[in-house]
Design a protein around this motif. Structure first.
Motif, PDB file in Angstrom:
ATOM      1  N   VAL A 390       0.996  -1.098  -0.211  1.00 29.98           N
ATOM      2  CA  VAL A 390       0.037   0.081  -0.130  1.00 29.98           C
ATOM      3  C   VAL A 390       0.898   1.274  -0.021  1.00 29.98           C
ATOM      4  N   ASP A 391       1.911   1.213   0.950  1.00 24.56           N
ATOM      5  CA  ASP A 391       2.876   2.402   0.871  1.00 24.56           C
ATOM      6  C   ASP A 391       3.469   2.592  -0.547  1.00 24.56           C
ATOM      7  N   PHE A 392       3.877   1.536  -1.260  1.00 28.04           N
ATOM      8  CA  PHE A 392       4.387   1.784  -2.552  1.00 28.04           C
ATOM      9  C   PHE A 392       3.500   2.091  -3.642  1.00 28.04           C
ATOM     10  N   ALA A 393       2.294   1.706  -3.561  1.00 24.93           N
ATOM     11  CA  ALA A 393       1.168   2.148  -4.603  1.00 24.93           C
ATOM     12  C   ALA A 393       0.684   3.408  -4.256  1.00 24.93           C
ATOM     13  N   LEU A 394       0.786   3.966  -2.895  1.00 25.15           N
ATOM     14  CA  LEU A 394       0.312   5.249  -2.833  1.00 25.15           C
ATOM     15  C   LEU A 394       1.237   6.389  -3.203  1.00 25.15           C
ATOM     16  N   GLY A 395       2.653   6.137  -3.121  1.00 25.61           N
ATOM     17  CA  GLY A 395       3.726   6.673  -3.117  1.00 25.61           C
ATOM     18  C   GLY A 395       4.182   7.534  -1.815  1.00 25.61           C
ATOM     19  N   ARG A 396       5.340   7.957  -1.598  1.00 21.70           N
ATOM     20  CA  ARG A 396       5.981   8.200  -0.482  1.00 21.70           C
ATOM     21  C   ARG A 396       5.194   9.227   0.391  1.00 21.70           C
ATOM     22  N   ARG A 397       4.766  10.300  -0.369  1.00 19.49           N
ATOM     23  CA  ARG A 397       4.330  11.443   0.365  1.00 19.49           C
ATOM     24  C   ARG A 397       2.926  10.851   0.885  1.00 19.49           C
ATOM     25  N   ALA A 398       1.921  10.591   0.015  1.00 17.27           N
ATOM     26  CA  ALA A 398       0.803  10.023   0.399  1.00 17.27           C
ATOM     27  C   ALA A 398       0.414   9.092   1.396  1.00 17.27           C
ATOM     28  N   ALA A 399       1.634   8.085   1.414  1.00 24.45           N
ATOM     29  CA  ALA A 399       1.877   6.901   2.474  1.00 24.45           C
ATOM     30  C   ALA A 399       2.249   7.506   3.849  1.00 24.45           C
ATOM     31  N   LYS A 400       3.142   8.752   3.690  1.00 19.09           N
ATOM     32  CA  LYS A 400       3.347   9.469   5.212  1.00 19.09           C
ATOM     33  C   LYS A 400       2.108  10.097   5.557  1.00 19.09           C
ATOM     34  N   GLN A 401       1.091  10.505   4.618  1.00 13.82           N
ATOM     35  CA  GLN A 401       0.136  11.338   5.210  1.00 13.82           C
ATOM     36  C   GLN A 401      -1.035  10.404   5.718  1.00 13.82           C
ATOM     37  N   ARG A 402      -0.892   8.971   5.071  1.00  9.02           N
ATOM     38  CA  ARG A 402      -2.121   7.999   5.631  1.00  9.02           C
ATOM     39  C   ARG A 402      -1.243   6.741   5.977  1.00  9.02           C
ATOM     40  N   PRO A 403      -0.652   6.732   7.101  1.00  2.35           N
ATOM     41  CA  PRO A 403       0.269   5.471   7.462  1.00  2.35           C
ATOM     42  C   PRO A 403      -0.419   4.303   7.970  1.00  2.35           C
ATOM     43  N   SER A 404       0.057   3.286   7.650  1.00  2.60           N
ATOM     44  CA  SER A 404      -0.698   1.927   8.049  1.00  2.60           C
ATOM     45  C   SER A 404      -0.859   1.988   9.677  1.00  2.60           C
ATOM     46  N   VAL A 405      -1.958   1.332   9.991  1.00  2.00           N
ATOM     47  CA  VAL A 405      -2.312   1.331  11.283  1.00  2.00           C
ATOM     48  C   VAL A 405      -2.571  -0.252  11.808  1.00  2.00           C
ATOM     49  N   THR A 406      -2.183  -1.066  11.014  1.00  2.00           N
ATOM     50  CA  THR A 406      -2.471  -2.499  11.485  1.00  2.00           C
ATOM     51  C   THR A 406      -1.535  -3.154  12.237  1.00  2.00           C
ATOM     52  N   ALA A 407      -0.635  -2.535  12.646  1.00  2.00           N
ATOM     53  CA  ALA A 407       0.283  -3.308  13.611  1.00  2.00           C
ATOM     54  C   ALA A 407      -0.413  -3.573  14.996  1.00  2.00           C
ATOM     55  N   ASP A 408      -1.116  -2.703  15.214  1.00  2.00           N
ATOM     56  CA  ASP A 408      -1.864  -2.801  16.670  1.00  2.00           C
ATOM     57  C   ASP A 408      -3.482  -3.182  16.447  1.00  2.00           C
ATOM     58  N   LEU A 409      -3.725  -3.416  15.210  1.00  2.00           N
ATOM     59  CA  LEU A 409      -5.384  -3.554  14.647  1.00  2.00           C
ATOM     60  C   LEU A 409      -5.762  -4.674  15.083  1.00  2.00           C
ATOM     61  N   PRO A 410      -6.740  -5.246  16.197  1.00  2.00           N
ATOM     62  CA  PRO A 410      -7.197  -6.510  16.361  1.00  2.00           C
ATOM     63  C   PRO A 410      -8.287  -6.941  15.069  1.00  2.00           C
ATOM     64  N   LEU A 411      -8.049  -8.372  14.931  1.00  2.00           N
ATOM     65  CA  LEU A 411      -9.198  -8.843  13.817  1.00  2.00           C
ATOM     66  C   LEU A 411     -10.287  -9.133  14.533  1.00  2.00           C
ATOM     67  N   LEU A 412     -11.257  -9.352  13.671  1.00  2.00           N
ATOM     68  CA  LEU A 412     -12.770  -9.667  14.456  1.00  2.00           C
ATOM     69  C   LEU A 412     -12.484 -10.960  15.280  1.00  2.00           C
ATOM     70  N   GLY A 413     -13.072 -10.847  16.507  1.00  2.00           N
ATOM     71  CA  GLY A 413     -12.892 -11.979  17.397  1.00  2.00           C
ATOM     72  C   GLY A 413     -11.680 -11.884  18.273  1.00  2.00           C
ATOM     73  N   ALA A 414     -10.880 -10.857  18.037  1.00  2.00           N
ATOM     74  CA  ALA A 414      -9.657 -10.862  19.155  1.00  2.00           C
ATOM     75  C   ALA A 414      -9.960  -9.621  20.193  1.00  2.00           C
ATOM     76  N   GLU A 415     -10.680  -8.834  20.006  1.00  2.00           N
ATOM     77  CA  GLU A 415     -11.047  -7.694  20.912  1.00  2.00           C
ATOM     78  C   GLU A 415     -11.951  -8.411  21.869  1.00  2.00           C
ATOM     79  N   GLY A 416     -11.588  -8.434  23.180  1.00  2.00           N
ATOM     80  CA  GLY A 416     -12.475  -9.055  24.176  1.00  2.00           C
ATOM     81  C   GLY A 416     -12.462 -10.507  24.229  1.00  2.00           C
ATOM     82  N   TYR A 417     -11.278 -11.348  23.507  1.00  2.00           N
ATOM     83  CA  TYR A 417     -10.875 -12.339  23.463  1.00  2.00           C
ATOM     84  C   TYR A 417     -10.991 -13.128  24.921  1.00  2.00           C
ATOM     85  N   VAL A 418      -9.991 -12.408  25.681  1.00  2.00           N
ATOM     86  CA  VAL A 418      -9.923 -12.866  27.100  1.00  2.00           C
ATOM     87  C   VAL A 418     -10.856 -12.830  27.832  1.00  2.00           C
TER      88      VAL A 418
END
Length: 566
Positions: A390-418
């Motif tokens: 996604v960074d590559f497709a967007l290009g450096r400037r646009a990727a910096k403006q919209r950075p990835s958030v998935t490093a800490d994004l729970p998938l469905l079923g993960a939030e509240g699993y414990v």
């Protein structure tokens, strides 16, 4: 994901213009769709088959750092994979990804133990560093000969002098992909399986501007307009690039890896086994009801849709597993087999004048302006691959403006699993489930388990086990159709209620009951119901015939005889 969602996504794809169109619904494409959608990009994803129908439902089902790469001194690659393993275990998908101990058998008492201990110790250190020094799996421990036999009673006493126990993790690969797609939809993506890209469209400047897509369920063709296209089709990478009539892109070869499945009670062991072979590695991996054993690494030159193991492949895996087992396995012990194709990325791009981003494991390259391809990598690092694409497709400037958030994004079923797991005893008592059943359900649905139980409250018959496969509830088949995007009987039996590879008869004895549940959920009439059953039984017969063949060519031909009848 259900029929209503699919229809709505098709309408949106016909009417809207997207920031990103993802082609390919394996783990890489699904990860890209989630990455893009969670950045706030208008995102669409299409897959020509069922979700995860290719490599991503046919892997070793491991989330691992790649211990063998340490012995190739590829520290950066291993560190990256271990960091992702830690994220999956702790934050992204703790319900789907489970820590798994393995034994590394030792053949000599001093020298091998010493250098292996250093290697595994570095593996543990990289894992700790990648997780911010929070332990996500136990560290290595050394076992004597007697200790190894206690952990794995069915190991041949002559096959080792001791062992090192280390940890990696396991995952139901197809369920991970389906959950990624569902999570992408939850964050605004439009997703349609059984939709094939037939042409890449270009504007007057020659830049990709969209795609023609055929809905394989209806035969209708639609035009999907998009500012950027990301090709994540694995072993189909070059075919998809050809649709853009371009010289650029990636070169990918297919390598076949096969696995066999045997009953859990057939091998006595509390840990898995990791073996280095003359060609690759062999894993003996325990699951709740079975063992998965593989893999191989051989070139595949046949059709790409239906790779299958040959008789020789099965013998190879049996021989290597039996080299360490005290009670040798035979073909009569095998309850399932499957084969997948690794997309082996070649070292050069097709057109060196095009821009590329190269990782040790994967590469992103421009096909034409507005379209990129990504290939290589492995399941464990899907999230990094998605971010890079996604960074590559967007290009450096646009990727910096919209950075990835998935490093800490729970998938469905993960939030509240414990919290859901903490209620396991109460839920088990209410529904009459034993511990084994609850572990099964928690590992599949996580914090979404109450939704499945609510369906049982509405229809108590869904709380009954399948008559021919009591490890699964009828509710799981129903949910596969109403929430998990299954459109055909084979979608359920191959990738959701995985009897195709986990039952001796490949789910044949469960066909009537499962098909009836699908018919109720998907609105099939009697004619469609009969066709779905007949097509699945054709597939089973073809798979059985294929694994008796001596060569890839013969096995592929036998498998193609089971193609569905429209």
């Amino acid at each position: 994901m259900d029929l209503e969602q699919r229809a709505a996504s098709l309408r949106a794809m016909r009417d809207d213009t997207f920031d990103v169109l993802v082609v390919g619904g394996g783990v890489t494409g699904a990860g890209i769709a989630l990455d893009a959608a969670s950045r706030g990009l208008r995102t669409a994803i299409v897959e020509a088959q069922d979700w995860a129908a290719g490599t991503s439902s046919r892997s070793s089902r491991l989330v691992h750092g790649g211990l063998r790469y340490l012995y190739q001194l590829d520290f950066k690659l291993v560190a990256e994979a271990l960091k992702e393993r830690g994220r999956l275990l702790s934050r992204i998908a703790p319900h789907l990804v489970e820590a798994q101990p393995f034994l590394w058998p030792l053949k000599t008492r001093v020298i091998e133990r010493a250098y292996s201990a250093v290697g595994v110790g570095l593996y543990d250190a990289l894992a700790l560093a990648g997780s911010g020094f929070r332990k996500t799996v136990p560290v290595q421990r050394h076992l004597s000969h007697r200790g190894a036999l206690r952990r794995f009673p069915d190991v041949d006493p002559k096959a080792l002098v001791g062992a090192i126990e280390f940890y990696d993790a396991r995952v139901d690969d197809a369920r991970l992909v389906i959950t990624l797609v569902r999570t992408a939809v939850h964050h605004g993506a439009e997703a349609v399986s059984r939709a094939k890209v037939t042409r890449i469209l270009k504007d007057d400047s020659g830049a990709a501007s969209g795609a023609e897509v055929v809905d394989l369920e209806s035969g209708d063709s639609i035009t999907v307009r998009a500012h950027r296209i990301i090709n994540a089709t694995g072993v189909w990478t070059e075919r998809t690039q050809d649709l853009a009539e371009a010289r650029g892109g990636l070169k990918v070869l297919a390598s076949k890896g096969i696995h066999i499945v045997v009953p859990r009670e057939r091998i006595r062991g509390d840990a898995g086994m990791f073996l280095r072979t003359e060609k690759s590695v062999l894993f003996i991996i325990p699951w709740q009801h079975y063992w998965v054993i593989g893999t191989t690494d051989t070139a595949w030159h046949e059709q790409l849709e239906h790779p299958v193991p040959t008789s020789a492949d099965i013998d190879y895996v049996l021989d290597h597993a039996n080299s360490v087992l005290s009670r040798p396995l035979t073909r009569d012990d095998i309850i399932g087999t499957y084969a997948g194709l690794r997309p082996l990325l070649q070292p050069t791009v097709l057109d060196e004048t095009k821009s590329t981003k190269v990782s040790r494991e994967h590469t992103v390259a421009e096909v034409v302006p507005g379209m990129v391809s990504i290939a290589g990598g492995k399941l464990t690092t899907y999230r990094v691959m998605a971010e890079d694409a996604v960074d590559f497709a967007l290009g450096r400037r646009a990727a910096k403006q919209r950075p990835s958030v998935t490093a800490d994004l729970p998938l469905l079923g993960a939030e509240g699993y414990v919290a859901t797991r903490n209620r396991a005893d109460a839920l088990a008592g209410r529904y009459g489930f034993d511990h084994d059943r609850m572990e099964h359900l928690l590992a599949r649905y996580g914090s979404e388990l109450p939704e499945l139980l609510a369906a049982i409250d509405e229809r108590p018959d869904l709380g009954e086990p399948l008559a021919a496969a009591p490890q699964f509830l009828r509710a799981e088949v129903h949910r596969a159709c109403t929430h998990e995007g299954a459109l055909h009987l084979e979608d359920v039996l191959v990738s959701r209620v995985r009897l195709n590879s986990e039952a001796r008869d490949r789910g044949e004895s469960a066909v009537d009951e499962v098909a009836e549940l699908c018919a109720q959920a998907l609105g099939w009439d009697a004619e469609r119901l009969g066709l779905e059953k007949a097509n699945y039984l054709r597939r089973v017969a073809a798979e059985r015939a294929a694994e008796e063949q001596p060569t890839d060519e013969a096995a592929s031909a036998a498998r193609l005889a089971g193609e569905p009848v429209a």
